[in-house]
Design a protein around this motif. Structure first.
Motif, PDB file in Angstrom:
ATOM      1  N   ALA A  71       5.764   0.906  -7.499  1.00 34.80           N
ATOM      2  CA  ALA A  71       4.701   1.870  -7.182  1.00 34.80           C
ATOM      3  C   ALA A  71       5.269   3.261  -6.937  1.00 34.80           C
ATOM      4  CB  ALA A  71       3.920   1.391  -5.964  1.00 34.80           C
ATOM      5  N   SER A  75       4.410   6.441  -9.334  1.00 35.44           N
ATOM      6  CA  SER A  75       3.802   7.621  -8.731  1.00 35.44           C
ATOM      7  C   SER A  75       4.640   8.869  -9.004  1.00 35.44           C
ATOM      8  CB  SER A  75       3.644   7.424  -7.221  1.00 35.44           C
ATOM      9  OG  SER A  75       3.035   8.551  -6.623  1.00 35.44           O
ATOM     10  N   SER A  91      -4.269   8.374  -5.184  1.00 38.14           N
ATOM     11  CA  SER A  91      -3.632   7.460  -4.237  1.00 38.14           C
ATOM     12  C   SER A  91      -4.137   7.664  -2.810  1.00 38.14           C
ATOM     13  CB  SER A  91      -2.110   7.604  -4.285  1.00 38.14           C
ATOM     14  OG  SER A  91      -1.696   8.915  -3.962  1.00 38.14           O
ATOM     15  N   SER A 318       0.987   5.764  -2.472  1.00 40.27           N
ATOM     16  CA  SER A 318       1.157   4.698  -3.473  1.00 40.27           C
ATOM     17  C   SER A 318       1.972   3.547  -2.906  1.00 40.27           C
ATOM     18  CB  SER A 318       1.840   5.266  -4.723  1.00 40.27           C
ATOM     19  OG  SER A 318       1.022   6.227  -5.346  1.00 40.27           O
TER      20      SER A 318
END
Length: 437
Positions: A71, A75, A91, A318
């Motif tokens: 993640a 991101s 997010s 995120s």
């Protein structure tokens, strides 16, 4: 790690580390590490260390969980910084929605910041702004952070407040500490009744209730010694706040995100605050926190009264979303309850063996092991340091807390297994035996 790299790292530790402020870089045990994964740190010495600290209750899903790492990478491919309000991004919106699903009732509005201290500052500012009242009441032994505002309500150790005169517009009440319980008294009855008397004295002699904006506390003492109050005592605080129109703030920086076996200690004890400060376990190691309240209350805090540049960072949001997903998918709240109960059983057996242990207490995977001078029952911070060093030599990292450093914290990642708990407690047993010998 190659021998050359080990030597280079040791050179950095021995020389360049001196450029770091001692208040930052000289904590116990100052272990040089090169990697972390799951429930382990990997030292520059080539050893693997079982981590029973979770980065001080941060790595609830374990170090570098693959979903969190992915993640973060995903991101970073799209957005690294986003000053919320100037821009808006997916997010932070998704995180607010997901958090609302797990919060206690009516706590559905979020101001994101970077640290637990900032979340506390926001909570106190919101309470004062909304009530137009000047004073704050906190509890002796609680720790809420080290900035001046947060420090004004922190009393876990006087050394944190030394020379800083932080007690402006604050008052303190006694926490429900087991040392104050008379012999034969029932905690669930004694502490609520004592609280009622203490509050009456405070309001009669020092400050009127109409001047108090909020009462703030940790629902479980963290740095102050892992003290677990009766839920009836917390319910009495809620009742007193309601009686006088005072807002109740829970500092759930350490107790949050499954640590007590529920999403938050408020749910564990069945008491809902008006404002909550959350951080630590929220984003699996990235800087993120939030001041949380109802939409109705937060709406009284208009544009410009509070702000942030980095709060709610898109990468941190995120990571938080991935962490929440892991907590759900791997049923880590359930694991915290089960493994915490198992650990307490094993530690109770250890207490029978070692008179050095005064008390074992815990809720979920937030466990404190208090050491004493056996002959007097007084706090034994020296023994704690020696035992911590003995555990480290044997490959397990614990941490300390308590006013005199007399309590060993056992706060492993919520992914911990029974075998890992057995390993950690066996090492603790060895270290206690070595100290006694």
């Amino acid at each position: 790690m190659t021998k050359v790299l080990q030597q280079d790292f040791q050179h950095l530790v021995g020389s360049i580390a001196n450029l770091l402020a001692p208040s930052m870089a000289k904590d116990h045990p100052n272990l040089p590490v090169v990697k972390a994964e799951g429930c382990y740190y990997y030292g520059v010495d080539g050893k693997k260390y079982l981590d029973f600290t979770s980065g001080i209750a941060v790595e609830n899903v374990g170090h570098r969980h693959p979903k969190v790492v992915q993640a973060i990478k995903d991101s970073a491919d799209t957005l690294i910084h986003g000053p919320s309000g100037v821009i808006i991004y997916e997010s932070i919106l998704k995180l607010a929605y997901e958090l609302q699903q797990i919060m206690p009732p009516k706590l559905d509005n979020f101001f994101f910041a970077n640290s637990g201290t900032e979340a506390i500052e926001g909570a106190i500012k919101l309470a004062k702004y909304a009530t137009k009242r000047p004073y704050v009441v906190s509890f002796t032994g609680c720790f809420h952070g080290r900035s001046i505002g947060a420090l004004s309500v922190s009393t876990s150790k006087s050394k944190y407040r030394k020379f800083l005169q932080p007690s402006w517009l604050t008052y303190q009440l006694p926490y429900a500490h087991p040392d104050d319980l008379p012999e034969g008294a029932i905690p669930e009855i004694f502490f609520p009744e004592k609280l009622e008397r203490d509050v009456e004295k405070l309001f009669n002699h020092q400050v009127t209730p109409e001047e108090v904006a909020c009462i703030i506390l940790e629902p479980v003492l963290g740095e102050g010694g892992y003290i677990i109050p009766p839920k009836e005592w917390l319910a009495k605080i809620r009742e007193i706040c309601d009686r006088h129109g005072i807002l109740l703030i829970f500092d759930e920086v350490q107790t949050g995100f499954g640590r007590t076996g529920n999403w938050f200690a408020a749910q564990t004890f069945g008491v809902t605050p008006d404002i909550m400060a959350i951080a630590k376990g929220i984003a699996a190691g990235l800087p993120l926190s939030a001041t949380v309240a109802s939409k109705e209350l937060m709406s009284q805090w208009p544009l410009g009264t509070h702000g942030t540049t980095f709060g709610g960072n898109p990468i941190a949001c995120s990571a938080a979303l991935a962490s929440l997903e892991v907590l759900r998918e791997e049923r880590l709240l359930e694991n915290a309850t089960n493994m915490g109960a198992y650990a307490l059983e094993q530690l109770d057996e250890l207490k029978k063996k070692h008179h050095l242990i005064k008390e074992v207490r815990g809720v979920g995977l937030m466990i404190g092991i208090e050491l004493q001078v056996p002959e007097t029952g007084k706090p034994n911070g020296k023994a704690v340091m020696d035992v911590l060093d003995g555990c480290l030599e044997r490959g397990v990292l614990f941490y300390l807390c308590g006013n005199s450093g007399e309590v060993i914290r056992m706060i492993p990642p919520l992914t911990i297994t029974k075998d890992q708990i057995d390993t950690g407690i066996d090492v603790l047993d060895q270290a206690l035996s070595a100290y006694t010998a």
